[in-house]
Design a protein around this motif. Structure first.
Motif, PDB file in Angstrom:
ATOM      1  N   ALA A  74       0.848  -1.203   0.000  1.00 12.16           N
ATOM      2  CA  ALA A  74       0.000   0.000   0.000  1.00 12.16           C
ATOM      3  C   ALA A  74       0.877   1.244   0.000  1.00 12.16           C
ATOM      4  CB  ALA A  74      -0.909   0.003   1.218  1.00 12.16           C
ATOM      5  N   VAL A  75       0.715   2.077  -0.999  1.00 16.00           N
ATOM      6  CA  VAL A  75       1.542   3.279  -1.160  1.00 16.00           C
ATOM      7  C   VAL A  75       1.022   4.390  -0.239  1.00 16.00           C
ATOM      8  CG1 VAL A  75       2.358   5.036  -2.768  1.00 16.00           C
ATOM      9  CG2 VAL A  75       2.087   2.668  -3.536  1.00 16.00           C
ATOM     10  N   ILE A  76       1.871   4.805   0.685  1.00 15.69           N
ATOM     11  CA  ILE A  76       1.533   5.907   1.587  1.00 15.69           C
ATOM     12  C   ILE A  76       1.912   7.245   0.963  1.00 15.69           C
ATOM     13  CG2 ILE A  76       1.963   6.925   3.866  1.00 15.69           C
ATOM     14  CD1 ILE A  76       0.315   4.342   3.878  1.00 15.69           C
ATOM     15  N   ASP A  77       3.041   7.258   0.270  1.00 11.36           N
ATOM     16  CA  ASP A  77       3.472   8.479  -0.409  1.00 11.36           C
ATOM     17  C   ASP A  77       4.180   8.105  -1.703  1.00 11.36           C
ATOM     18  OD1 ASP A  77       3.965  11.356  -0.592  1.00 11.36           O
ATOM     19  OD2 ASP A  77       6.065  10.819  -0.307  1.00 11.36           O
ATOM     20  N   GLY A  78       3.832   8.780  -2.798  1.00 16.80           N
ATOM     21  CA  GLY A  78       4.494   8.540  -4.067  1.00 16.80           C
ATOM     22  C   GLY A  78       3.560   8.154  -5.197  1.00 16.80           C
ATOM     23  N   GLN A  79       2.247   8.152  -4.931  1.00 14.75           N
ATOM     24  CA  GLN A  79       1.319   7.698  -5.978  1.00 14.75           C
ATOM     25  C   GLN A  79       1.341   8.598  -7.207  1.00 14.75           C
ATOM     26  OE1 GLN A  79      -2.679   8.191  -6.576  1.00 14.75           O
ATOM     27  NE2 GLN A  79      -3.181   9.358  -4.734  1.00 14.75           N
ATOM     28  N   GLN A  80       1.529   9.915  -7.017  1.00 15.18           N
ATOM     29  CA  GLN A  80       1.512  10.822  -8.166  1.00 15.18           C
ATOM     30  C   GLN A  80       2.674  10.509  -9.114  1.00 15.18           C
ATOM     31  OE1 GLN A  80      -1.106  12.953  -8.427  1.00 15.18           O
ATOM     32  NE2 GLN A  80      -1.877  12.334  -6.430  1.00 15.18           N
ATOM     33  N   ARG A  81       3.866  10.279  -8.536  1.00 14.60           N
ATOM     34  CA  ARG A  81       5.034   9.978  -9.363  1.00 14.60           C
ATOM     35  C   ARG A  81       4.920   8.606 -10.017  1.00 14.60           C
ATOM     36  NH1 ARG A  81       6.882  12.490  -4.865  1.00 14.60           N
ATOM     37  NH2 ARG A  81       7.357  10.559  -3.761  1.00 14.60           N
ATOM     38  N   LEU A  82       4.501   7.597  -9.230  1.00 18.30           N
ATOM     39  CA  LEU A  82       4.383   6.249  -9.785  1.00 18.30           C
ATOM     40  C   LEU A  82       3.358   6.196 -10.918  1.00 18.30           C
ATOM     41  CD1 LEU A  82       4.512   3.901  -6.654  1.00 18.30           C
ATOM     42  CD2 LEU A  82       6.286   4.273  -8.360  1.00 18.30           C
ATOM     43  N   THR A  83       2.236   6.876 -10.729  1.00 16.23           N
ATOM     44  CA  THR A  83       1.195   6.878 -11.754  1.00 16.23           C
ATOM     45  C   THR A  83       1.686   7.575 -13.020  1.00 16.23           C
ATOM     46  OG1 THR A  83      -0.508   6.939 -10.033  1.00 16.23           O
ATOM     47  CG2 THR A  83      -1.195   7.511 -12.265  1.00 16.23           C
ATOM     48  N   THR A  84       2.351   8.709 -12.853  1.00 18.50           N
ATOM     49  CA  THR A  84       2.828   9.460 -14.025  1.00 18.50           C
ATOM     50  C   THR A  84       3.905   8.689 -14.780  1.00 18.50           C
ATOM     51  OG1 THR A  84       2.339  11.527 -12.841  1.00 18.50           O
ATOM     52  CG2 THR A  84       3.721  11.684 -14.809  1.00 18.50           C
ATOM     53  N   ILE A  85       4.819   8.045 -14.057  1.00 21.66           N
ATOM     54  CA  ILE A  85       5.849   7.230 -14.712  1.00 21.66           C
ATOM     55  C   ILE A  85       5.199   6.093 -15.495  1.00 21.66           C
ATOM     56  CG2 ILE A  85       7.654   5.517 -14.259  1.00 21.66           C
ATOM     57  CD1 ILE A  85       8.721   8.303 -14.199  1.00 21.66           C
ATOM     58  N   SER A  86       4.183   5.459 -14.920  1.00 18.63           N
ATOM     59  CA  SER A  86       3.493   4.372 -15.618  1.00 18.63           C
ATOM     60  C   SER A  86       2.821   4.882 -16.884  1.00 18.63           C
ATOM     61  CB  SER A  86       2.458   3.723 -14.688  1.00 18.63           C
ATOM     62  OG  SER A  86       3.081   3.153 -13.560  1.00 18.63           O
ATOM     63  N   LEU A  87       2.220   6.078 -16.813  1.00 19.90           N
ATOM     64  CA  LEU A  87       1.579   6.658 -17.997  1.00 19.90           C
ATOM     65  C   LEU A  87       2.618   7.025 -19.062  1.00 19.90           C
ATOM     66  CD1 LEU A  87      -1.107   8.977 -16.317  1.00 19.90           C
ATOM     67  CD2 LEU A  87      -1.464   6.754 -17.415  1.00 19.90           C
ATOM     68  N   ILE A  88       3.791   7.513 -18.625  1.00 25.44           N
ATOM     69  CA  ILE A  88       4.851   7.845 -19.578  1.00 25.44           C
ATOM     70  C   ILE A  88       5.322   6.575 -20.296  1.00 25.44           C
ATOM     71  CG2 ILE A  88       7.264   8.596 -19.762  1.00 25.44           C
ATOM     72  CD1 ILE A  88       6.643  10.686 -17.595  1.00 25.44           C
ATOM     73  N   LEU A  89       5.488   5.493 -19.556  1.00 24.95           N
ATOM     74  CA  LEU A  89       5.918   4.231 -20.174  1.00 24.95           C
ATOM     75  C   LEU A  89       4.879   3.727 -21.169  1.00 24.95           C
ATOM     76  CD1 LEU A  89       7.415   2.536 -16.999  1.00 24.95           C
ATOM     77  CD2 LEU A  89       8.675   3.015 -19.115  1.00 24.95           C
ATOM     78  N   LEU A  90       3.607   3.825 -20.787  1.00 28.07           N
ATOM     79  CA  LEU A  90       2.542   3.368 -21.671  1.00 28.07           C
ATOM     80  C   LEU A  90       2.462   4.240 -22.924  1.00 28.07           C
ATOM     81  CD1 LEU A  90       0.399   1.154 -21.711  1.00 28.07           C
ATOM     82  CD2 LEU A  90      -1.176   2.727 -20.567  1.00 28.07           C
ATOM     83  N   ALA A  91       2.608   5.552 -22.735  1.00 25.84           N
ATOM     84  CA  ALA A  91       2.580   6.477 -23.876  1.00 25.84           C
ATOM     85  C   ALA A  91       3.808   6.297 -24.766  1.00 25.84           C
ATOM     86  CB  ALA A  91       2.495   7.920 -23.372  1.00 25.84           C
ATOM     87  N   LEU A  92       4.940   5.956 -24.150  1.00 28.17           N
ATOM     88  CA  LEU A  92       6.167   5.747 -24.921  1.00 28.17           C
ATOM     89  C   LEU A  92       6.008   4.560 -25.874  1.00 28.17           C
ATOM     90  CD1 LEU A  92       9.110   6.654 -25.357  1.00 28.17           C
ATOM     91  CD2 LEU A  92       9.784   5.047 -23.546  1.00 28.17           C
ATOM     92  N   ALA A  93       5.361   3.502 -25.402  1.00 32.62           N
ATOM     93  CA  ALA A  93       5.091   2.345 -26.260  1.00 32.62           C
ATOM     94  C   ALA A  93       4.177   2.741 -27.416  1.00 32.62           C
ATOM     95  CB  ALA A  93       4.458   1.226 -25.425  1.00 32.62           C
ATOM     96  N   ASP A  94       3.166   3.570 -27.123  1.00 28.05           N
ATOM     97  CA  ASP A  94       2.239   4.025 -28.165  1.00 28.05           C
ATOM     98  C   ASP A  94       2.971   4.896 -29.185  1.00 28.05           C
ATOM     99  OD1 ASP A  94      -0.829   4.271 -28.764  1.00 28.05           O
ATOM    100  OD2 ASP A  94      -0.014   6.286 -28.996  1.00 28.05           O
ATOM    101  N   TYR A  95       3.799   5.790 -28.684  1.00 33.14           N
ATOM    102  CA  TYR A  95       4.566   6.697 -29.547  1.00 33.14           C
ATOM    103  C   TYR A  95       5.545   5.929 -30.435  1.00 33.14           C
ATOM    104  CZ  TYR A  95       8.373  10.006 -30.589  1.00 33.14           C
ATOM    105  OH  TYR A  95       9.356  10.749 -31.205  1.00 33.14           O
ATOM    106  N   SER A  96       6.114   4.829 -29.906  1.00 34.02           N
ATOM    107  CA  SER A  96       7.113   4.064 -30.656  1.00 34.02           C
ATOM    108  C   SER A  96       6.537   3.495 -31.942  1.00 34.02           C
ATOM    109  CB  SER A  96       7.668   2.935 -29.777  1.00 34.02           C
ATOM    110  OG  SER A  96       8.359   3.452 -28.671  1.00 34.02           O
ATOM    111  N   ARG A  97       5.266   3.164 -31.953  1.00 28.04           N
ATOM    112  CA  ARG A  97       4.648   2.601 -33.156  1.00 28.04           C
ATOM    113  C   ARG A  97       4.715   3.571 -34.338  1.00 28.04           C
ATOM    114  NH1 ARG A  97       0.693   0.933 -29.433  1.00 28.04           N
ATOM    115  NH2 ARG A  97       0.749  -1.293 -29.019  1.00 28.04           N
TER     116      ARG A  97
END
Length: 587
Positions: A74-97
């Motif tokens: 359970a994340v007590i602190d850091g959800q904003q960064r973890l979520t944004t990094i996950s979105l960047i990784l997902l968007a990076l895969a989309d952009y790579s196509r």
């Protein structure tokens, strides 16, 4: 508590699921926050001399303390960064196509299949456990939908992309994903280069030990950055005092409907009113500590406290929507709200709760509400200062629910200090000779209420405006007849100084905006500044007015001056004192 430096990709690549507890606030980073992180990633990738870039810490509770399933934290602190990094990784895969040719994309380390398997998906997880990051509520629904879109694309079904449901299009997860996709496209960065930057990101990995106070840690880490509202802190405090199994039901069934019903800002305002009711004293701007003290002294368990908060929330919704109701009590509440005295809101909430708990009858509550309205209206009409409002409201609050519900409340009105007093009828009469009612925000409502009191068939009309019988502009006889822009006939029609006599200036200045000189009309433009005899007899003039406060008083006069204004003021005072009666005890 032990802290260690960790490479971000190793941290999120571990066989774990980082869960955002239900008591955390939603994902809320805006476009500027996201842009800064992406710029930092590209900047560190561009600089071969920089081996790493620090992005902060992630604090979490290991599975043994918080979750019932293996590999969950359970994340007590850091959800904003973890979520944004996950979105960047997902968007990076989309952009790579779009960046690579089909052949090069199949070999790239940023293709969706590789990024998702390494950093976003637990390969052997079932259901929601397959996601390395588990958000809450709509955030998680939007997050999962993005994967659904990407999986369609991965299998080549570009023409059948899953569309984001309308209720999730405004979610920050969806908005920020689209924003990152646009940023990557605009920058035309090499995906491999961006991935190099992500590989240089470091964080501080902080798992909590069983002996650590999770609530205290939460308060400490949330004292910086984007501040939580006091109500959000209280939500977290409440939910962290119950078992994980109870958290979800308590939040989804009770707390979330309240938050959604009012929105963040208004919910915080409601909670301030609730705390005022419970403590019966001034609530500090930061009232979280006050709530903790209240909760610790309260003999009820957490669920009972939440149920009580929900009950007062229902009262608040009734207060909020009082204008839409045909219920007599709600109509009176709407009239109290119209006075603009919001400090009395906790008193109204307590009265509604007293009805709910059968501490008073509906009839008793109605009498008290009428007294409250009369108190504020009498003081407003007499132009009395409002700086005593806070103290008076606390007095009212403390005197509710006693043995003699109405009489004890009336006694509290009698016991107010001279500065706090409710003006009696004689004082009202004297004040109305001199108080400038015109220009007050309640002036039109006041005249409407008085007319409706005298004329049961009266219908409030936006076509009516406030009429000054003695007009706002009066010139001396000599100055008027010295003008060249009017004919003598026109001058004669507006020569009010002749009607008012030698003291016309003093009379005009003293009585112009007082209640005795005011009425309602739909013919203000037609009346102009005409003298009384013309406005009385003209077509649609005073004699023909459907407004009884005009036809039954003003139109009966042969002239209009100081005596007539004071006489009408007395009549108006009788009506006001009949509408907003000075309270009398039953014994």
């Amino acid at each position: 508590m032990q802290a260690t430096n960790s490479q971000l990709t190793n941290f999120i690549g571990a066989a774990k699921q980082y869960c955002i507890p239900i008591f955390q606030r939603p994902y809320s980073w805006d476009n500027e926050d996201v842009k800064k992180l992406l710029d930092d990633i590209i900047s560190v990738a561009d600089d071969n001399r920089r081996p790493c870039h620090f992005i902060g810490s992630v604090i979490y509770l290991p599975k043994s303390q918080f979750a019932s399933q293996i590999n969950q934290c359970a994340v007590i602190d850091g959800q904003q960064r973890l979520t944004t990094i996950s979105l960047i990784l997902l968007a990076l895969a989309d952009y790579s196509r779009s960046y690579y040719s089909e052949q090069d994309y199949s070999k790239a380390n940023t293709r969706y299949e590789q990024i998702s398997e390494l950093y976003l998906i637990n390969k052997f997880g079932d259901g929601d456990l397959k996601y390395k990051l588990k958000l809450c509520g709509d955030d998680f629904s939007a997050y999962k939908k993005l994967f659904e879109i990407e999986e369609w694309k991965e299998h080549g079904s570009y023409g059948e992309e899953v569309k984001m449901p309308d209720n999730l299009k405004s979610n920050r997860v969806h908005i920020n994903f689209l924003s990152i996709c646009r940023m990557l496209k605009d920058k035309r960065s090499d995906p491999k280069h961006v991935m190099t930057g992500i590989g240089k990101l470091l964080l501080v990995d902080i798992p909590l030990n069983p002996e650590d106070n999770a609530q205290l840690v939460f308060e400490t880490v949330n004292s910086t950055g984007k501040a939580l509202t006091e109500a959000q802190k209280i939500k977290n405090y409440i939910l962290m005092t119950v078992s994980p199994d109870d958290q979800e039901s308590l939040y989804l069934d009770s707390w979330l409907p309240m938050e959604r019903g009012l929105g963040e800002t208004e919910f915080d305002s409601f909670f301030r009113y609730y705390m005022t009711v419970k403590t019966k004293k001034q609530v500090p701007y930061y009232y979280y500590d006050s709530f903790k003290e209240f909760a610790r002294k309260n003999e009820n368990d957490t669920k009972s406290i939440v149920q009580e908060i929900k009950r007062y929330y229902d009262h608040y919704i009734r207060w909020k929507n009082a204008e839409k109701s045909s219920n007599n009590s709600d109509k009176t509440i709407a009239k109290i709200k119209a006075t603009g005295q919001n400090k009395v809101t906790p008193v109204i909430l307590q009265i509604l709760d007293d009805i709910k708990n059968e501490k008073c009858s509906i009839e008793q509550a109605q009498k008290v509400l009428e007294i409250i309205e009369a108190y504020w209206m009498r003081r407003a009409i007499c132009d009395m200062p409002s700086n005593t409002a806070g103290v008076v409201c606390f007095t009212m609050l403390k005197n509710l629910g006693k043995t003699q519900y109405v009489d004890d409340f009336i006694q509290s009105i009698y016991d107010l200090t001279w500065a706090q007093r409710m003006p009696k009828d004689d004082e009202m009469k004297n004040k109305l000779y001199e108080v400038a009612i015109y220009g007050k925000d309640f002036a039109r409502r006041l005249l409407d209420r008085m007319e409706a009191h005298e004329n049961k068939d009266y219908s409030h009309s936006s076509n009516h405006s406030i009429e000054h019988v003695m007009p706002q502009t009066v010139q001396s006889h000599d100055a008027l007849y010295a003008r060249n822009d009017l004919t003598d006939a026109q001058k004669e029609k507006i020569d009010w100084a002749i009607d008012l006599g030698d003291d016309w200036q003093q009379i005009h200045q003293k009585y112009l905006n007082t209640i005795g000189n005011l009425s309602l009309t739909g013919f203000n433009a037609e009346y102009q500044n005409y003298r009384f005899k013309y406005k009385k007899e003209m077509k649609d003039g005073y004699r023909e007015s459907p407004i009884r406060l005009t036809s039954k008083t003003i139109a009966k006069k042969d002239k209009w001056g100081e005596y007539e204004i004071r006489e009408r003021s007395d009549k108006m005072c009788e009506i006001i004192c009949d509408i907003w009666k000075y309270p009398q005890k039953s014994v």
